[in-house]
Structure formats: structure tokens, C-alpha cells
Scaffold this active site. Structure first.
Site, PDB file in Angstrom:
ATOM      1  N   ALA A  75      12.435   8.975  16.759  1.00 51.52           N
ATOM      2  CA  ALA A  75      13.741   8.437  17.135  1.00 51.52           C
ATOM      3  C   ALA A  75      14.169   7.331  16.177  1.00 51.52           C
ATOM      4  CB  ALA A  75      13.692   7.912  18.566  1.00 51.52           C
TER       5      ALA A  75
ATOM      6  N   ARG B  17       0.834  -1.206   0.000  1.00 53.21           N
ATOM      7  CA  ARG B  17       0.000   0.000   0.000  1.00 53.21           C
ATOM      8  C   ARG B  17       0.865   1.251   0.000  1.00 53.21           C
ATOM      9  NH1 ARG B  17      -3.328  -0.926   5.378  1.00 53.21           N
ATOM     10  NH2 ARG B  17      -1.226  -1.511   6.025  1.00 53.21           N
TER      11      ARG B  17
ATOM     12  N   TYR C  15       8.602   7.008  17.044  1.00 54.18           N
ATOM     13  CA  TYR C  15       8.704   6.990  15.582  1.00 54.18           C
ATOM     14  C   TYR C  15       9.817   7.926  15.107  1.00 54.18           C
ATOM     15  CZ  TYR C  15       7.105   7.505  10.705  1.00 54.18           C
ATOM     16  OH  TYR C  15       7.013   7.540   9.337  1.00 54.18           O
TER      17      TYR C  15
ATOM     18  N   ASN D 264      10.970   0.239   2.992  1.00 52.05           N
ATOM     19  CA  ASN D 264       9.835   1.131   3.150  1.00 52.05           C
ATOM     20  C   ASN D 264       8.922   0.767   4.322  1.00 52.05           C
ATOM     21  OD1 ASN D 264       7.561   2.998   2.122  1.00 52.05           O
ATOM     22  ND2 ASN D 264       6.595   0.976   2.050  1.00 52.05           N
TER      23      ASN D 264
ATOM     24  N   LYS E 250      13.167   6.867  13.048  1.00 50.95           N
ATOM     25  CA  LYS E 250      13.425   7.408  11.711  1.00 50.95           C
ATOM     26  C   LYS E 250      14.717   8.232  11.671  1.00 50.95           C
ATOM     27  CE  LYS E 250       9.997   5.747   9.303  1.00 50.95           C
ATOM     28  NZ  LYS E 250      10.252   4.779   8.220  1.00 50.95           N
TER      29      LYS E 250
ATOM     30  N   SER F  16      11.664   9.995   7.515  1.00 49.53           N
ATOM     31  CA  SER F  16      10.475  10.847   7.642  1.00 49.53           C
ATOM     32  C   SER F  16      10.920  12.227   8.078  1.00 49.53           C
ATOM     33  CB  SER F  16       9.511  10.261   8.682  1.00 49.53           C
ATOM     34  OG  SER F  16       8.510  11.185   9.049  1.00 49.53           O
TER      35      SER F  16
ATOM     36  N   VAL G 115       9.401  -7.634   8.640  1.00 48.62           N
ATOM     37  CA  VAL G 115      10.775  -7.159   8.403  1.00 48.62           C
ATOM     38  C   VAL G 115      11.616  -7.154   9.662  1.00 48.62           C
ATOM     39  CG1 VAL G 115      10.174  -5.762   6.388  1.00 48.62           C
ATOM     40  CG2 VAL G 115      10.120  -4.717   8.677  1.00 48.62           C
TER      41      VAL G 115
END
Length: 253
Positions: free
Chosen positions: A162, A20, A160, A95, A164, A147, A69
Site C-alpha cells: 500500500a 546499503r 508495504y 530510497n 509503495k 516496488s 526520513v
């Protein structure tokens, strides 16, 4: 007149989280460029099958490889299966990701660890298990999704952001470690029309969009185009770089 082959012709591209959003857009864009797509996804088989059908409808090749993953044993199996079914991996798009905005009072260590497991561990595991094919071929290109959360304060995305930010550091280090044969870069999308957008506080979004210089969300195809560029030989002298695709929401030198 000599016909020019598509830029990814005949080579295998493994895309994690490809069912997606930005992952799907990457599968379509890379297939358009001639790549054989190995689509990894965690659980949403119907969305993955839909992406596969979309790739095949435009004349491309796409095979599905389900796995988490962040589970090294499972992902090791994916890489072996891709190699067996499609051939050695030349391109890798890390991704797959997850986020769930939380106030700091609600954030637990278990939640933090799970966010890091998918968003950062998953990138590390992926690179570790695709790099050998690339080094053996003397050619390869990797793009990891970070991001803009990694580049500015995010009070409700501590875990999130941290993770990224860790992706950006990982990319820089691997870019040096795997050079000159393999290039490693990152793309940091801003607000983009994907399922993840729906997980954010909807009451805050109008003001957020108003603050973006281009005054809109990104389309999934826009970071996918940046990813395709960085994977391609058009970016042959770029490695260790993080490209921000945010409509000007975050601007870096």
C-alpha cells in the site's frame, strides 16, 4: 578532442537510505558520474561510513547526514546541512524503506502506520524539502523507489504494498506539480540482492526465482543504473513514469 564532463559533474545528489543495498549502489553510480553525494541513513553508521569510503576510493565526494526520513524536523535539518556543506541539491533519490512480511492476522494498525511513515511519509517529506532548491535553480530531478509489490497482490506485505503504491501516485502528482523545471519519476525493483531479500520467506524464494523470465535476482547496480538514467538529461522527456526493473517478473505497458 574536447573532453566531455561527467553527466552529474559538480552537482549535489541526496540519497536516502544510502548506506546499503540499492542506496549504496546509487551513491557509487552517481559519484562515478561526477555528483557530490549527500548520503542519508537512519542508524547504521558503520555501513554508511563504508559506503563513503567506497565513493572516496573511486575519487568521489561523499558526506554523511544521519536522520530518520519519516521525522520531518530531523530531515529538514539534513537538507539545511547538505545545502551548507555541499551546495544546493540538484538530484534526490528517495530510497529509504522498510518491510517486515506479516500474515494479515499479525498486522496491526501501529505496524501499518510505521511502514507508511517510512516508505510513504518519508518520500513526501523528502520531496517537500528538496524541491525548492531545484525550482530556484530551474533544474532538478527526483527518483523515488517504489516496488513491484505496488503492482501485484502481496498477501504478506499489505502495509508495504500500500505504501509503495502510494509512492507511484505521489510521483505522478509531483511530476505535474513541479513541471517543467523538475522531473519526478519512480523505479520499481523486483527481487534484488539486498538485505531486504533476507526478510522474505526463504522457503518461497526458489519458486519465485523460477517464475522470473530472466531466472535470477537483480543486482543492486541494476536498479541503480535505471535511477541514474532517470535522473540524467538522457531522460529529459520522461516524467511521472514508473520504470519496472524486475527481470520480467512484472511487465507493464
Amino acid at each position: 578532442m574536447t573532453e566531455i564532463a561527467p553527466e552529474f559533474a559538480g552537482r549535489v545528489a541526496l540519497v536516502t537510505g544510502g548506506a546499503r543495498g540499492i542506496g549504496r549502489a546509487c551513491c557509487l553510480r552517481l559519484a562515478e558520474g561526477g555528483a557530490k553525494i549527500a548520503l542519508n541513513y537512519a542508524a547504521n553508521h558503520s555501513a554508511a561510513a563504508e559506503t563513503k569510503a567506497m565513493v572516496e576510493a573511486q575519487g568521489g565526494v561523499c558526506e554523511l547526514f544521519p536522520a530518520d526520513v519519516g521525522d520531518e524536523a530531523a530531515f529538514t535539518g539534513v537538507v539545511a546541512a547538505v545545502r551548507s556543506k555541499l551546495g544546493p541539491i540538484s538530484y534526490f533519490v528517495a530510497n529509504a524503506g522498510t518491510t517486515g512480511p506479516l500474515h494479515h492476522s499479525e498486522l496491526t494498525l501501529d505496524t501499518f502506520r510505521e511502514t507508511v511513515r517510512v516508505n510513504l511519509d518519508g518520500v513526501f517529506i523528502g520531496i517537500q524539502h528538496v524541491k525548492d532548491d531545484m525550482l530556484a535553480q530551474g533544474h532538478g530531478s527526483i527518483v523515488c523507489l517504489s516496488s513491484i509489490a505496488a503492482l501485484r497482490p502481496r498477501a504478506r506485505q499489505i502495509d508495504y504494498a500500500a505504501a509503495k503504491a502510494g509512492v507511484i501516485a505521489l510521483v505522478r502528482c509531483y511530476a505535474e506539480a513541479l513541471a517543467p523545471a523538475v522531473r519526478v519519476n519512480a523505479v520499481a525493483p523486483g527481487l534484488t540482492e539486498t538485505d531486504m531479500l533476507g526478510q522474505l520467506d526463504q522457503s518461497l524464494l526458489p519458486a519465485r526465482v523460477a517464475a522470473i523470465p530472466l531466472k535470477r535476482y537483480g543486482k543492486a547496480s541494476e536498479p541503480a543504473e535505471a535511477i541514474a538514467f532517470l535522473l540524467s538529461d538522457r531522460a529529459s522527456f520522461i516524467t511521472g513514469h514508473t520504470m519496472v526493473v524486475s527481470g520480467g517478473d512484472v511487465m507493464t505497458p
